[in-house]
Structure formats: C-alpha cells, structure tokens
Scaffold this active site. Structure first.
Site, PDB file in Angstrom:
ATOM      1  N   ALA A   1      -2.307  -3.451  -4.890  1.00  0.00           N
ATOM      2  CA  ALA A   1      -3.534  -4.026  -4.354  1.00  0.00           C
ATOM      3  C   ALA A   1      -4.632  -2.969  -4.279  1.00  0.00           C
ATOM      4  O   ALA A   1      -4.574  -2.061  -3.475  1.00  0.00           O
ATOM      5  CB  ALA A   1      -3.268  -4.608  -2.965  1.00  0.00           C
ATOM      6  N   GLY A   2      -5.611  -3.086  -5.161  1.00  0.00           N
ATOM      7  CA  GLY A   2      -6.785  -2.230  -5.081  1.00  0.00           C
ATOM      8  C   GLY A   2      -6.657  -0.866  -5.713  1.00  0.00           C
ATOM      9  O   GLY A   2      -7.624  -0.108  -5.736  1.00  0.00           O
ATOM     10  N   GLY A   3      -5.487  -0.491  -6.234  1.00  0.00           N
ATOM     11  CA  GLY A   3      -5.362   0.868  -6.735  1.00  0.00           C
ATOM     12  C   GLY A   3      -4.333   1.046  -7.825  1.00  0.00           C
ATOM     13  O   GLY A   3      -3.566   0.140  -8.146  1.00  0.00           O
TER      14      GLY A   3
ATOM     15  N   LYS B   1      -2.765   8.590  -6.337  1.00  0.00           N
ATOM     16  CA  LYS B   1      -3.112   7.208  -6.007  1.00  0.00           C
ATOM     17  C   LYS B   1      -4.628   7.095  -5.943  1.00  0.00           C
ATOM     18  O   LYS B   1      -5.276   7.796  -5.160  1.00  0.00           O
ATOM     19  CB  LYS B   1      -2.486   6.815  -4.666  1.00  0.00           C
ATOM     20  CG  LYS B   1      -2.670   5.351  -4.290  1.00  0.00           C
ATOM     21  CD  LYS B   1      -1.862   5.036  -3.030  1.00  0.00           C
ATOM     22  CE  LYS B   1      -1.929   3.564  -2.668  1.00  0.00           C
ATOM     23  NZ  LYS B   1      -1.077   3.262  -1.486  1.00  0.00           N
TER      24      LYS B   1
ATOM     25  N   ASP C   1       6.563  -2.685   6.805  1.00  0.00           N
ATOM     26  CA  ASP C   1       6.812  -3.105   5.423  1.00  0.00           C
ATOM     27  C   ASP C   1       7.980  -2.332   4.813  1.00  0.00           C
ATOM     28  O   ASP C   1       7.923  -1.892   3.659  1.00  0.00           O
ATOM     29  CB  ASP C   1       5.549  -2.917   4.583  1.00  0.00           C
ATOM     30  CG  ASP C   1       5.507  -3.844   3.368  1.00  0.00           C
ATOM     31  OD1 ASP C   1       6.277  -4.827   3.346  1.00  0.00           O
ATOM     32  OD2 ASP C   1       4.715  -3.592   2.445  1.00  0.00           O
TER      33      ASP C   1
END
EC number: 2.7.12.2
Length: 346
Positions: free
Chosen positions: A80-82, A99, A194
């Site tokens: 997500a996003g990267g 990252k 998570d």
C-alpha cells in the site's frame, strides 16, 4: 501505474500520485505530519505520546549512509503506497531494503506510514527481534526508509517452500517473536496489530524479526485498550472482529494462528466448501467469532505444542497468558535452539 525518481544514481520506483502533498510541506520543504518532521537529512519526532521520545533526530551509522551511496540490486515487492527494493551500499557492500513511499496517497495509508516512522524511530537499535530502520528521510515527494535486509524472506515464503515447518523449529521461531513482542508490549507499550507470516522476517543467521509497524498502536499505559479496526482481518482475534476493545493479548492470538498455520501448511480456519469471494470471507470471520478456536491435533503434534497453541488462541482475551508467561511455556523449553537452528531449514 508508477513513476520512477532518480536519486543520486539510484532509480526509486513509487506508485502514481493520487492527492496533493503540498499541505504537509513547510516553507523549507520539510514534510510535517502529526508530530514528525522529515527532510533530506532525517527524521525528527516531537511527540506528546508518553512512550515516544520528546525530541529525536535520526542519524545514519557513522554518518555514512545516504541515498547517493546506494545502488539498486533488484526489486523486492510493493504494498500500500510504496515499493521495496534491495540496495547495496557502494563503499561497504552491505545490503539494505529500501522502502519508498509516495506521499500523495490516501489519508489512511499516509497515517500508517507516519506511525511506522515514529515506531521505527523509538525502536532503533533497541531490540534484536525487530527489523531495524537505519535511516529515513523525505525528498521530492517520496519518503524513504533504509531498513535491515532480511535475506531469507518471511515465514510466508518459508511455508510456500517447505509446506510445513517442523515443530522444533516452530519453538525457536516462537521464542524469538515472543521476545520481540515482550519488548513492544512491556517496554514500549505498543500493540503490533498485524502479526502474520508475511510480517515475520528471517535472515541467513536464523534470526526472526518483527516487521511492518504501519498499523501498530501506542497505548498510554500497560492496562489501556484500543477499539479501532485495522490490520489483516483473517489473523484478528475475535474481540477485534467484533469491534470490541482489545489490548496486547490480541497479538498473541495472531501469533498462535501464525504458528499453527506454519505447522499445518495452510490457514487453520477453512470452512467446508470455502471459495474466494466476500461472502465466504464473512463466513470465515463468523467462524472465527462463533465457532470453537482452531487447535493443533494431538494425533499430529506434541502435547506441549498443542498446549501452547491453545494458550494463545483462547477466545476470552483475559485468559491468554502474557508474553513473559509464554516464554516459560514447556513447548519452548522442550527444544534446544542450537540443535534446531533455523538456518537448517532455510
């Protein structure tokens, strides 16, 4: 779609921009969001949260680590996003995971990145069971984190290769992850939220480390609870799926499911006739909430392993042991870590 940004000879791939980032920039070009300030020199945290430093300046080891000194080796993955790329330091030949996150992303992902930055900062060089972030900085719309490279991938990768992980090695894995969680829970008052196979990484030395703190939460004190719904749903504890308050013990449910999946080679909860699709996804969630907990079969596993899994996967949160108690469990005492070094199965 994605675009590529050239940074000192290194091409950094990032997802396509979606929303303006300008409102998070100061006049000097520093990215500022919540209580972090990030620019090309590093990260500064000015936090009101009691378990994060009031002021911290990130720095690279010996002042040597910079984006200009890194060269791309290969692409590792994206989320997500990267994106994550394997890079090598030109002068030391040390590998890192880079990252890169394009900050023109939706608010939810942006907040997760900010939270990850803060937790990376506070855990820097503090615990050997957590993937280390050596440096983070912002430049030209991209936040970059230079992370410890775990060269054997994740537990998810190991399951795909090995199908099942033998019980003695699971004891070694459990011990290391519990030590990481003990640090997060008792020292930093952080719920990871998570824990799952893909977030537990391994290197060639047989070290297992916890990664990805984008959805983690910092509690005010050890008895506090949260009530937000974030993380990977299939590994969530029943109280989280029901939208009830939860605390550190929710991580232990996730760890129990993760270890049982490693032992079985498949996710423990799988209703008969389950197929892909949202309808069956909700059936799975209902199964976790309403049916008896998943269990290790005594016909296939030792009494100690069955007991350990049962201790983690208790539907009542207050009945789950703490990380400290689980580290004393007979299952972890049964196997010698030197004899069952993880490098033997990598």
């Amino acid at each position: 779609m994605s675009r590529r940004v050239r940074r000192g000879g290194l091409r950094v791939a990032v997802p396509k921009q979606e929303t303006p980032v300008s409102k998070f920039l100061t006049a000097s070009g520093t990215f500022q969001d919540d209580d972090i300030k990030l620019n090309h020199t590093g990260l500064r945290v000015v936090s009101s949260e009691p378990n994060l430093p009031t002021q911290t300046q990130s720095s690279s080891p010996d002042g040597q680590l910079s984006i200009a000194d890194l060269e791309l080796v290969r692409f590792l993955g994206k989320g997500a996003g990267g994106t994550v790329q394997l890079v090598r330091h030109k002068w030391t030949n040390v590998n890192y995971a880079l990252k890169a996150i394009q900050m023109n992303i939706n608010e939810t992902v942006r907040k997760q990145i900010v939270q990850e930055l803060k937790i990376n900062q506070v855990t820097h060089q503090q615990c050997p069971y957590i993937v280390e972030c050596f440096h983070s900085f912002y430049h030209n719309g991209v936040i970059s984190m230079i992370l410890e490279y775990m060269d054997r991938g994740s537990l998810s990768d190991i399951i795909k290769q090995q199908k099942q992980i033998p019980e003695p090695y699971l004891a070694v894995i459990a011990s290391q992850v519990l030590k990481g969680l003990e640090y997060l829970h008792q020292v930093r008052h952080i719920i990871h939220r998570d824990i799952k196979p893909s977030n537990l990484l391994i290197n060639h030395k047989g070290e297992v480390k916890i990664s990805d703190f984008g959805v983690s939460a910092v509690l005010v004190h050890s008895l506090a609870q949260r009530d937000t719904f974030v993380g990977t749903c299939t590994y969530m504890s029943p109280e989280r799926l029901q939208g009830r308050s939860y605390a550190y013990d929710s991580d232990l449910w996730s760890l129990g499911l993760t270890l049982l999946e490693c032992a079985l080679g498949t996710f423990p909860y799988k209703p008969a006739g389950m197929e892909e699709g949202w309808q069956n996804f909700f059936i799975l969630m209902e199964c976790i909430v309403n049916q008896p907990p998943a269990a290790a079969s005594p016909d296939k596993f030792s009494p100690e392993f069955c007991s350990f899994i049962e201790s983690c996967i208790r539907k009542c949160p207050s009945e789950r042991p703490s990380t400290t108690d689980l580290l004393k469990h007979p299952f972890l005492q049964k196997y010698n870590e030197e004899e069952y070094h993880l490098s033997k199965i990598l």
